[in-house]
Scaffold this active site. Sequence first.
Site, PDB file in Angstrom:
ATOM      1  N   HIS A 424     -35.775 -45.288  -6.169  1.00  8.15           N
ATOM      2  CA  HIS A 424     -34.702 -44.296  -6.557  1.00  8.15           C
ATOM      3  C   HIS A 424     -34.668 -43.507  -7.605  1.00  8.15           C
ATOM      4  CE1 HIS A 424     -31.389 -42.808  -5.117  1.00  8.15           C
ATOM      5  NE2 HIS A 424     -30.512 -43.723  -5.113  1.00  8.15           N
ATOM      6  N   ASP A 428     -34.560 -39.744  -3.786  1.00  8.03           N
ATOM      7  CA  ASP A 428     -33.138 -39.626  -3.270  1.00  8.03           C
ATOM      8  C   ASP A 428     -32.880 -40.217  -1.843  1.00  8.03           C
ATOM      9  OD1 ASP A 428     -32.473 -38.626  -5.942  1.00  8.03           O
ATOM     10  OD2 ASP A 428     -32.688 -36.510  -5.091  1.00  8.03           O
TER      11      ASP A 428
END
Length: 453
Positions: A424, A428
């Site tokens: 992450h 995204d």
Amino acid sequence: MFASISTPLFKVNSLFFTVLIYLQTLGLLRSYTHVRNYSSQLSALIPATSQCSKLTRRRYYMPNASPYQVWSRSFASDNGDKVEAVVPFMGESVTDGTLANFLKKPGERVEADEAIAQIETDKVTIDVASPEAGVIEKFIASEGDTVTPGTKIAIISKSAQPAETHVAPSEESTPKEPSPPKVEEKPKVETAPKVEPPKTQAPKPTAPSKTSPSEPQLPPKERERRVPMPRLRKRIANRLKDSQNTFAMLTTFNEVDMTNLMKLRSDYKDEFVTKHGVKLGLMSCFVKAAVSALQNQPIVNAVIDGDDIIYRDYVDVSVAVGTSKGLVVPVIRDADTMNFADIEKGINNLAKKANEGALSIDDMAGGTFTISNGGVYGSLISTPIINPPQSAILGMHSIVQRPVVVNGDILARPMMYLALTYDHRLIDGREAVFFLRRIKDVVEDPRRLLLDI
């Protein structure tokens, strides 16, 4: 300038020159120019020995050979009867390994290039082969030792005969001797139980009663086994823990209807085998779908390097394969340039080498994206862990008939859960969901690959 060939001085010079060539082979006298000059002058008289020096029966060593070439064959003694098996070169990034086990015993006969021991490294298992045919005289190293390339493992004699066991005839003669001891031992055993044990049994129930309320009763240590962890398992454990400590891992899920893909496979599997000589599996379609998704979302194929992001304009897909010794992840190179048949052949070849323990370091180096198929073991759903230094991993699972709604009707369809674990920090949620959605669309309708839509 030099003595004639028949004089003893010439023999001394020739012996000295042979030693020079041997030392030059090991790179020990490369910096001494005066020795080179002497050897060049002497080579004019002995042109045959100036080219190479025969150190073993089956290998010639050139003066500019690297140490790794020297280690690929063992040195022989002066009389040529005994040879030494040594640890071979294990790869550029592997400096040592653990001597896991011996495949032969002292006294057994081995053939040339036959494996006599196995060495476990952080990545692969390497065989130590016998340089010559002969009989193993003795082992120099022991199991569990840490060895490096060039370490001597065993001494092999080419003229010795294999050891023969004559235990059978001796055992046949010994049963006649123990006949004199008659049943005199049995009465001795009967006298032992005459000792009255009740006096010792009385304190036994009281002792556990005092400790049982306060101390837990653990299983005895005799029922436990402690064994050293293999190097491959250590490496896997360290990499998985480093992955958890480094990445900000997040997993997103989706489900895919396998009806169309399974029908495509059923319709063309025979023709596919006839033309390409390999079966059409599901992995090739998922690899092609992953390539298409990586091309649509290049950030998933990228990786963080310090303060930079490295975008890879190629696709090397790592395929997780479970073996008896642990999980290995060989790589399919340039998967974006392959068709279905090439991918299936590559997967079959890597899987065969993994099960035989024949994977090399080059087979597992690199990789930009990983696919793990836990469905072959019956896994319904899971959260795979990223394979460093990649940024994402796709998890496939078992195909199960489940009720789904199709055009307002409830139908039983073969369904599979897909899981995408991604870093992450770099990727995204939007890109991750689009990536997984692209794989779902391609698998459910493989015609999209043909039309590139």
